[in-house]
Enzyme design. Structure first.
Site, PDB file in Angstrom:
ATOM      1  CG  LEU A 163       4.395 -13.334 -19.367  1.00  0.00           C
ATOM      2  CD1 LEU A 163       3.760 -14.322 -20.348  1.00  0.00           C
ATOM      3  CD2 LEU A 163       3.323 -12.656 -18.527  1.00  0.00           C
TER       4      LEU A 163
ATOM      5  CB  SER B 192       8.220  -8.769 -13.525  1.00  0.00           C
ATOM      6  OG  SER B 192       7.029  -8.179 -13.122  1.00  0.00           O
ATOM      7  NE  ARG B 193       7.059  -3.632  -8.730  1.00  0.00           N
ATOM      8  CZ  ARG B 193       6.950  -2.370  -8.369  1.00  0.00           C
ATOM      9  NH1 ARG B 193       7.769  -1.870  -7.476  1.00  0.00           N
ATOM     10  NH2 ARG B 193       6.024  -1.598  -8.865  1.00  0.00           N
TER      11      ARG B 193
ATOM     12  CD  GLU C   2      -5.050 -16.220  -3.106  1.00  0.00           C
ATOM     13  OE1 GLU C   2      -4.116 -16.568  -2.338  1.00  0.00           O
ATOM     14  OE2 GLU C   2      -6.179 -16.742  -3.086  1.00  0.00           O
ATOM     15  CE  LYS C   3       4.704  -9.991  -5.441  1.00  0.00           C
ATOM     16  NZ  LYS C   3       4.357  -8.866  -6.327  1.00  0.00           N
ATOM     17  CG  ASP C   4      -0.234  -7.703  -7.604  1.00  0.00           C
ATOM     18  OD1 ASP C   4       0.536  -6.875  -7.119  1.00  0.00           O
ATOM     19  OD2 ASP C   4       0.082  -8.467  -8.532  1.00  0.00           O
TER      20      ASP C   4
ATOM     21  CD  GLN D 155      -3.808  -5.971  -9.973  1.00  0.00           C
ATOM     22  OE1 GLN D 155      -3.195  -4.972 -10.322  1.00  0.00           O
ATOM     23  NE2 GLN D 155      -3.470  -7.186 -10.380  1.00  0.00           N
TER      24      GLN D 155
ATOM     25  CG  HIS E 197       2.690 -13.619 -15.208  1.00  0.00           C
ATOM     26  ND1 HIS E 197       3.968 -13.161 -14.996  1.00  0.00           N
ATOM     27  CD2 HIS E 197       1.865 -12.570 -14.971  1.00  0.00           C
ATOM     28  CE1 HIS E 197       3.922 -11.885 -14.658  1.00  0.00           C
ATOM     29  NE2 HIS E 197       2.668 -11.497 -14.628  1.00  0.00           N
TER      30      HIS E 197
ATOM     31  N   GLY F  67       2.993  -8.433 -19.203  1.00  0.00           N
ATOM     32  CA  GLY F  67       4.171  -9.079 -19.769  1.00  0.00           C
ATOM     33  C   GLY F  67       5.239  -9.293 -18.708  1.00  0.00           C
TER      34      GLY F  67
HETATM   35  O1  PAF Z   1      -1.243  -7.130 -12.177  1.00  0.00           O
HETATM   36  C1  PAF Z   1      -0.943  -6.649 -13.284  1.00  0.00           C
HETATM   37  O2  PAF Z   1      -0.068  -7.153 -13.999  1.00  0.00           O
HETATM   38  C2  PAF Z   1      -1.680  -5.417 -13.778  1.00  0.00           C
HETATM   39  O3  PAF Z   1      -1.998  -4.563 -12.732  1.00  0.00           O
HETATM   40  C3  PAF Z   1      -2.942  -5.760 -14.598  1.00  0.00           C
HETATM   41  C4  PAF Z   1      -3.972  -6.497 -13.767  1.00  0.00           C
HETATM   42  C5  PAF Z   1      -2.556  -6.619 -15.801  1.00  0.00           C
HETATM   43  C6  PAF Z   1      -3.595  -4.482 -15.116  1.00  0.00           C
HETATM   44  O4  PAF Z   1      -2.726  -3.756 -15.932  1.00  0.00           O
END
Ligand code: PAF
Length: 280
Positions: free
Chosen positions: A33, A186-187, A148-150, A153, A37, A31
């Protein structure tokens, strides 16, 4: 756009789509957003017949209870944005639907989860890997879209899908930036006006390091200069600013394969991350 909160209802909708041969994409979110997103939603719409967005503030990926407590929860506003963006189904489960009483399983992607953000946020990526695995299995999506920012991840998610034979194609989408180069997050809303003005220094310093490395400057020299520039701009700490292999995230002395500069730094109590490709 329909909203469902239970896994059974989610599976029912997805089964009805698949029964008529439709492909399904998922965009997992927590969320709060922003346009970044929405760019994932647009990519998902272009890549599948049906799009599911998920909103779940995943308690398992927060190291500190106070961070979880203050994470913005804006579901009504987010749902409006998702509906306008053409999402078919919003899955917004309560915590008990994801982690029922007695939940005891964790997904951990060794190696990739350990350095960079993983070194500074113990357990964070196990929380991400666990919830993303669950979201893939609950939605049964054919495709999934992540920013790709994360970057770390994204590599972890790709690896877990591959290692666990989850039949989902993971697509990374380019980082969206503000006009001054700051990566959307969002930060960013938590930055004071003065810190917001200083924040683009991270991307500027990283871009200068990338340009210098491309010109042949030794990476440690270029990265040390970038660190200094970030601190001079008012950041209080650079957690890491490193050259890594793009896929395996192994530390590199030279960009002798697809590589990225990745960074995390603190500005006024807000932790910002960013990454840039060396070879693009
Ligand atoms: O990137 C995010 O917003 C979160 O790490 C994710 C992938 C939704 C998992 O909670």
């Amino acid at each position: 756009m329909r909203t469902v909160r239970e896994v059974k209802a989610l599976r029912g909708v997805v089964a009805s789509w698949k029964a008529v041969g439709q492909t399904v994409a998922v965009v997992p979110t927590m969320g709060a957003l922003h346009p970044g997103h929405l760019s994932l939603i647009a990519a998902a719409r272009a890549g599948a017949d049906r799009v599911i967005a998920t909103i779940f503030v995943n308690p398992r990926q927060f190291n500190k209870p106070e961070d979880l407590a203050r994470y913005p929860r804006t579901e009504d506003r987010d749902a409006g944005m998702l509906a306008t963006a053409g999402v078919d189904l919003l899955f917004a489960p309560p915590a008990e639907a994801v982690y029922p009483e007695g939940f005891a399983t964790s997904v951990s992607v060794a190696g990739l989860s350990e350095g960079l953000c993983g070194a500074h946020r113990p357990g964070h990526f196990d929380g991400v890997a666990t919830v993303v695995t669950k979201l893939f299995l609950m939605t049964g999506a054919d495709r999934a879209f992540f920013g790709e920012k994360d970057w770390q991840q994204l590599q972890i998610v790709r690896r877990l899908a591959r290692d666990l034979n989850i039949p989902v194609a993971v697509t990374g989408c380019p980082t969206l930036r503000e006009a001054d180069g700051l990566a959307m997050s969002s930060r960013n809303t938590r930055l004071s006006p003065a810190d917001r003005a200083a924040a683009p220094a991270l991307f500027r310093a990283m871009s200068a390091a990338v340009a210098a490395i491309r010109r042949g400057t030794p990476p440690d020299e270029a990265l040390a200069r970038a660190r200094l520039e970030v601190l001079r701009a008012g950041f209080s700490e650079v957690e890491y600013l490193e050259l890594r292999g793009a896929e395996g995230l192994e530390p590199l002395d030279a960009p002798d394969r697809p590589a990225r500069i990745l960074a995390a730094a603190w500005l006024g109590g807000v932790r910002l991350i960013d990454n840039i490709a060396i070879d693009s």
